[in-house]
Scaffold this motif. Structure first.
Motif, PDB file in Angstrom:
ATOM      1  N   GLY A   1      28.379  41.086  48.764  1.00 59.19           N
ATOM      2  CA  GLY A   1      29.086  40.685  47.557  1.00 59.19           C
ATOM      3  C   GLY A   1      30.326  41.523  47.301  1.00 59.19           C
ATOM      4  N   LEU A   2      30.225  42.842  47.530  1.00 57.40           N
ATOM      5  CA  LEU A   2      31.386  43.707  47.319  1.00 57.40           C
ATOM      6  C   LEU A   2      32.469  43.427  48.356  1.00 57.40           C
ATOM      7  CD1 LEU A   2      29.739  47.133  46.377  1.00 57.40           C
ATOM      8  CD2 LEU A   2      30.654  45.359  44.859  1.00 57.40           C
ATOM      9  N   SER A   3      32.056  43.145  49.590  1.00 56.56           N
ATOM     10  CA  SER A   3      33.045  42.792  50.609  1.00 56.56           C
ATOM     11  C   SER A   3      33.780  41.516  50.214  1.00 56.56           C
ATOM     12  CB  SER A   3      32.355  42.599  51.963  1.00 56.56           C
ATOM     13  OG  SER A   3      33.259  42.082  52.916  1.00 56.56           O
ATOM     14  N   ALA A   4      33.038  40.511  49.755  1.00 58.57           N
ATOM     15  CA  ALA A   4      33.681  39.263  49.336  1.00 58.57           C
ATOM     16  C   ALA A   4      34.621  39.503  48.166  1.00 58.57           C
ATOM     17  CB  ALA A   4      32.605  38.238  48.960  1.00 58.57           C
ATOM     18  N   ALA A   5      34.183  40.329  47.206  1.00 59.85           N
ATOM     19  CA  ALA A   5      35.024  40.615  46.045  1.00 59.85           C
ATOM     20  C   ALA A   5      36.317  41.313  46.462  1.00 59.85           C
ATOM     21  CB  ALA A   5      34.248  41.473  45.045  1.00 59.85           C
ATOM     22  N   TYR A   6      36.214  42.255  47.385  1.00 62.17           N
ATOM     23  CA  TYR A   6      37.403  42.941  47.886  1.00 62.17           C
ATOM     24  C   TYR A   6      38.400  41.939  48.461  1.00 62.17           C
ATOM     25  CZ  TYR A   6      40.342  45.456  51.249  1.00 62.17           C
ATOM     26  OH  TYR A   6      41.410  45.920  51.981  1.00 62.17           O
ATOM     27  N   HIS A   7      37.910  41.024  49.283  1.00 64.95           N
ATOM     28  CA  HIS A   7      38.815  40.075  49.936  1.00 64.95           C
ATOM     29  C   HIS A   7      39.353  39.040  48.955  1.00 64.95           C
ATOM     30  CE1 HIS A   7      38.605  41.597  53.995  1.00 64.95           C
ATOM     31  NE2 HIS A   7      37.298  41.733  53.865  1.00 64.95           N
ATOM     32  N   LEU A   8      38.583  38.690  47.922  1.00 61.04           N
ATOM     33  CA  LEU A   8      39.121  37.806  46.885  1.00 61.04           C
ATOM     34  C   LEU A   8      40.297  38.475  46.174  1.00 61.04           C
ATOM     35  CD1 LEU A   8      35.805  36.393  45.395  1.00 61.04           C
ATOM     36  CD2 LEU A   8      37.629  35.017  46.442  1.00 61.04           C
ATOM     37  N   ARG A   9      40.152  39.736  45.822  1.00 61.47           N
ATOM     38  CA  ARG A   9      41.266  40.465  45.185  1.00 61.47           C
ATOM     39  C   ARG A   9      42.452  40.526  46.122  1.00 61.47           C
ATOM     40  NH1 ARG A   9      41.676  44.962  40.938  1.00 61.47           N
ATOM     41  NH2 ARG A   9      43.567  43.712  40.920  1.00 61.47           N
ATOM     42  N   ARG A  10      42.176  40.815  47.381  1.00 59.92           N
ATOM     43  CA  ARG A  10      43.252  40.977  48.345  1.00 59.92           C
ATOM     44  C   ARG A  10      44.010  39.670  48.582  1.00 59.92           C
ATOM     45  NH1 ARG A  10      44.385  40.390  53.252  1.00 59.92           N
ATOM     46  NH2 ARG A  10      45.819  41.817  54.278  1.00 59.92           N
ATOM     47  N   ARG A  11      43.313  38.544  48.438  1.00 59.93           N
ATOM     48  CA  ARG A  11      43.962  37.255  48.632  1.00 59.93           C
ATOM     49  C   ARG A  11      44.605  36.723  47.354  1.00 59.93           C
ATOM     50  NH1 ARG A  11      42.465  34.862  53.560  1.00 59.93           N
ATOM     51  NH2 ARG A  11      44.140  33.411  53.088  1.00 59.93           N
ATOM     52  N   GLY A  12      44.571  37.511  46.282  1.00 57.55           N
ATOM     53  CA  GLY A  12      45.320  37.164  45.085  1.00 57.55           C
ATOM     54  C   GLY A  12      44.526  36.593  43.934  1.00 57.55           C
ATOM     55  N   PHE A  13      43.193  36.514  44.045  1.00 65.17           N
ATOM     56  CA  PHE A  13      42.389  36.040  42.916  1.00 65.17           C
ATOM     57  C   PHE A  13      42.280  37.153  41.874  1.00 65.17           C
ATOM     58  CE2 PHE A  13      41.157  33.230  46.334  1.00 65.17           C
ATOM     59  CZ  PHE A  13      41.006  32.005  45.698  1.00 65.17           C
ATOM     60  N   ALA A  14      42.552  36.812  40.625  1.00 67.81           N
ATOM     61  CA  ALA A  14      42.565  37.819  39.566  1.00 67.81           C
ATOM     62  C   ALA A  14      41.145  38.172  39.139  1.00 67.81           C
ATOM     63  CB  ALA A  14      43.340  37.288  38.357  1.00 67.81           C
ATOM     64  N   PRO A  15      40.878  39.452  38.894  1.00 69.77           N
ATOM     65  CA  PRO A  15      39.556  39.847  38.400  1.00 69.77           C
ATOM     66  C   PRO A  15      39.309  39.301  36.990  1.00 69.77           C
ATOM     67  CG  PRO A  15      40.787  41.744  39.221  1.00 69.77           C
ATOM     68  CD  PRO A  15      41.752  40.616  39.097  1.00 69.77           C
ATOM     69  N   TYR A  16      38.116  38.848  36.724  1.00 65.03           N
ATOM     70  CA  TYR A  16      37.742  38.369  35.394  1.00 65.03           C
ATOM     71  C   TYR A  16      37.818  39.516  34.395  1.00 65.03           C
ATOM     72  CZ  TYR A  16      34.741  36.961  31.537  1.00 65.03           C
ATOM     73  OH  TYR A  16      34.240  36.697  30.283  1.00 65.03           O
TER      74      TYR A  16
ATOM     75  N   ALA B   1      41.024  28.179  52.083  1.00 67.32           N
ATOM     76  CA  ALA B   1      41.312  26.908  52.756  1.00 67.32           C
ATOM     77  C   ALA B   1      40.925  25.721  51.885  1.00 67.32           C
ATOM     78  CB  ALA B   1      40.571  26.863  54.088  1.00 67.32           C
ATOM     79  N   LEU B   2      39.868  25.865  51.101  1.00 70.51           N
ATOM     80  CA  LEU B   2      39.400  24.776  50.242  1.00 70.51           C
ATOM     81  C   LEU B   2      40.229  24.663  48.969  1.00 70.51           C
ATOM     82  CD1 LEU B   2      37.156  22.634  49.561  1.00 70.51           C
ATOM     83  CD2 LEU B   2      35.972  24.513  48.376  1.00 70.51           C
ATOM     84  N   LEU B   3      40.464  25.787  48.295  1.00 67.82           N
ATOM     85  CA  LEU B   3      41.110  25.782  46.980  1.00 67.82           C
ATOM     86  C   LEU B   3      42.608  26.001  47.048  1.00 67.82           C
ATOM     87  CD1 LEU B   3      38.585  27.961  44.908  1.00 67.82           C
ATOM     88  CD2 LEU B   3      38.514  25.495  45.367  1.00 67.82           C
ATOM     89  N   GLY B   4      43.069  26.602  48.147  1.00 66.94           N
ATOM     90  CA  GLY B   4      44.459  27.038  48.202  1.00 66.94           C
ATOM     91  C   GLY B   4      44.577  28.448  47.664  1.00 66.94           C
ATOM     92  N   ALA B   5      45.662  29.120  48.007  1.00 59.76           N
ATOM     93  CA  ALA B   5      45.886  30.465  47.498  1.00 59.76           C
ATOM     94  C   ALA B   5      46.176  30.404  46.004  1.00 59.76           C
ATOM     95  CB  ALA B   5      47.049  31.120  48.233  1.00 59.76           C
ATOM     96  N   PRO B   6      45.801  31.433  45.251  1.00 60.34           N
ATOM     97  CA  PRO B   6      46.127  31.451  43.818  1.00 60.34           C
ATOM     98  C   PRO B   6      47.615  31.265  43.584  1.00 60.34           C
ATOM     99  CG  PRO B   6      44.601  33.209  44.351  1.00 60.34           C
ATOM    100  CD  PRO B   6      45.034  32.616  45.656  1.00 60.34           C
ATOM    101  N   SER B   7      47.960  30.668  42.484  1.00 57.54           N
ATOM    102  CA  SER B   7      49.345  30.352  42.162  1.00 57.54           C
ATOM    103  C   SER B   7      50.219  31.589  42.238  1.00 57.54           C
ATOM    104  CB  SER B   7      49.429  29.754  40.755  1.00 57.54           C
ATOM    105  OG  SER B   7      50.772  29.488  40.410  1.00 57.54           O
TER     106      SER B   7
END
Length: 412
Positions: free
Chosen positions: A26-41, A373-379
């Motif tokens: 879960g922490l690895s996924a969270a790291y990569h979500l941040r790195r790909r531009g998804f904003a933390p809640y 790939a499914l959602l697209g990169a964050p705006s």
């Protein structure tokens, strides 16, 4: 960043991605979500204003964790499991595990590392939150997912499930009844309570070896396994690691029940293995026929024991995904990579071939790539390819998933 005290009241919180579980995967996924531009809640500020980042009104990501504090399964391991006897541990992306005293309890060192990692990367972990069910808002393939918890509901466009196995210890059924002490490895807290006693250890994996290596030093042990244990004396080469992981992946692709990596690799040399061998604790007996009041029996032969430790592994914690109908006819959840074959909105990490510390890291990155790939990169964020700076470096550091073959997670 940890957010405490979520409540049942209030509107449904909306994010792009929900990660369930804050262990290694879960922490690895969270790291990569941040790195790909998804904003933390972030919890909305008083008066309805934004608190910075995604405020639950539609974007970003959140990590929901059922525990009271960081650490995942490591926080619940036996105090007797020391860093010297951990089979192996692969660093989380971007931050190395600091050097630790080999005699330090793993249940203290690793949770401390996870806590520091969450803080350093400002990961939006909300705890304690238990996910009860995940269902689709409608039958449309692009519908949002509703993540129902004991502290409210979240709405997401995609979900990464990283719940692991620790909360689902497996106890096989055998006829008869034993009146003495019985416990699963999940409840094992060290050899002290077994001093001077005869203890039956059931299981052919790394957990059984740990128990044998400790209890045989203070009492008498009897080791039984359902099938003869397989010992791997040779080196864990990259080629061997790839072959091992491929076997586990094939079962997952077919939707068959998950097997542990150790069931394919066999038992390799380790500190615990060598200690158990020196103590003469590795003389294995076949599985007994039945339990008796005072022990176990093989036909007419009965053996009295004081306690039984069931080191019989764990099952994936995926019951909350049942409303999505992901299970195949084979009884497992079929995956294409980390993606649920039946639902592209759902990824499983720390499951099957990725149920090790290095496998969890790689799966976390792969799941995020799939979600982008499914959602697209964050705006407003430039898409990051798998070979972009940072990701490529981590890939080179990870290399082949050889640590999966070593069974980096000792439970199982």
């Amino acid at each position: 960043m940890t957010v405490y005290g979520a409540t049942n009241s209030g509107p449904v919180r909306r994010v792009d991605v929900v990660v369930v579980g804050a262990g290694q995967a879960g922490l690895s996924a969270a790291y990569h979500l941040r790195r790909r531009g998804f904003a933390p809640y972030r919890e909305p500020a008083a008066g309805g204003g934004r608190a910075g980042g995604a405020d639950g009104t539609g974007g970003g990501f959140v990590v929901l964790d059922a525990d009271d504090a960081p650490g995942g399964a490591w926080a619940h391991r036996s105090p007797s499991l020391r860093m010297a006897t951990v089979h192996g541990f692969h660093d989380l992306p971007d931050v190395e595990l600091p050097d630790a005293d080999p005699d330090a309890p793993a249940r203290e060192v690793v949770p401390g590392y996870f806590a520091a990692y969450e803080a350093q990367h400002a990961l939006p972990v909300v705890r304690p939150v238990k996910v009860l069910a995940v269902r689709s808002e409608s039958a449309r393939p692009d519908a949002r997912l509703l993540v129902e918890t004991d502290s409210g509901t979240w709405s997401a466009r995609a979900l990464i499930n990283a719940t692991g196995t620790w909360t689902r210890p497996f106890l096989p059924h055998y006829p008869g009844r034993f009146a003495g002490r019985q416990l699963h490895y999940a409840a094992y807290r060290g050899p002290e309570e077994f001093a001077g006693k005869r203890v039956l250890v059931v299981g052919g994996g790394a957990s059984a070896i740990q128990v044998l290596s400790e209890v045989a030093a203070v009492g008498e042990t009897v080791w039984v396994t359902r099938t003869p244990p397989v010992f791997h004396a040779g080196p864990f080469t990259p080629e061997y690691g790839r072959a091992v992981v491929a076997k586990v992946e094939e079962r997952v692709r077919q939707g068959l029940p998950v097997r542990s990596v150790v069931s394919v690799t066999g038992l390799g040399p380790s500190v615990a293995y060598r200690r158990a061998e020196e103590l003469g604790a590795l003389r294995r007996r076949p599985m007994f026929d039945r339990l008796t009041e005072h022990g176990v029996a093989w036909g007419d032969e009965e053996l009295a024991v004081d306690a039984i430790v069931w080191a019989t592994g764990f099952r994936p914690e995926v019951g909350h995904l049942a409303p999505l109908g992901l299970r195949s006819a084979g009884g497992g959840i079929a995956l294409t990579g980390t993606r649920a074959t039946a639902d592209p909105r759902v990824h499983l990490v720390g499951y099957g071939p990725s149920a090790s510390t290095v496998g969890a890291n790689r799966a976390g990155r792969a799941a995020v790539n799939g979600i982008v790939a499914l959602l697209g990169a964050p705006s407003g964020v430039e898409p990051a390819g798998v070979d972009s700076p940072g990701v490529g470096a981590e890939s080179a550091r990870v290399g082949v998933d050889v640590e999966s073959a070593r069974v980096a997670v000792t439970a199982g």
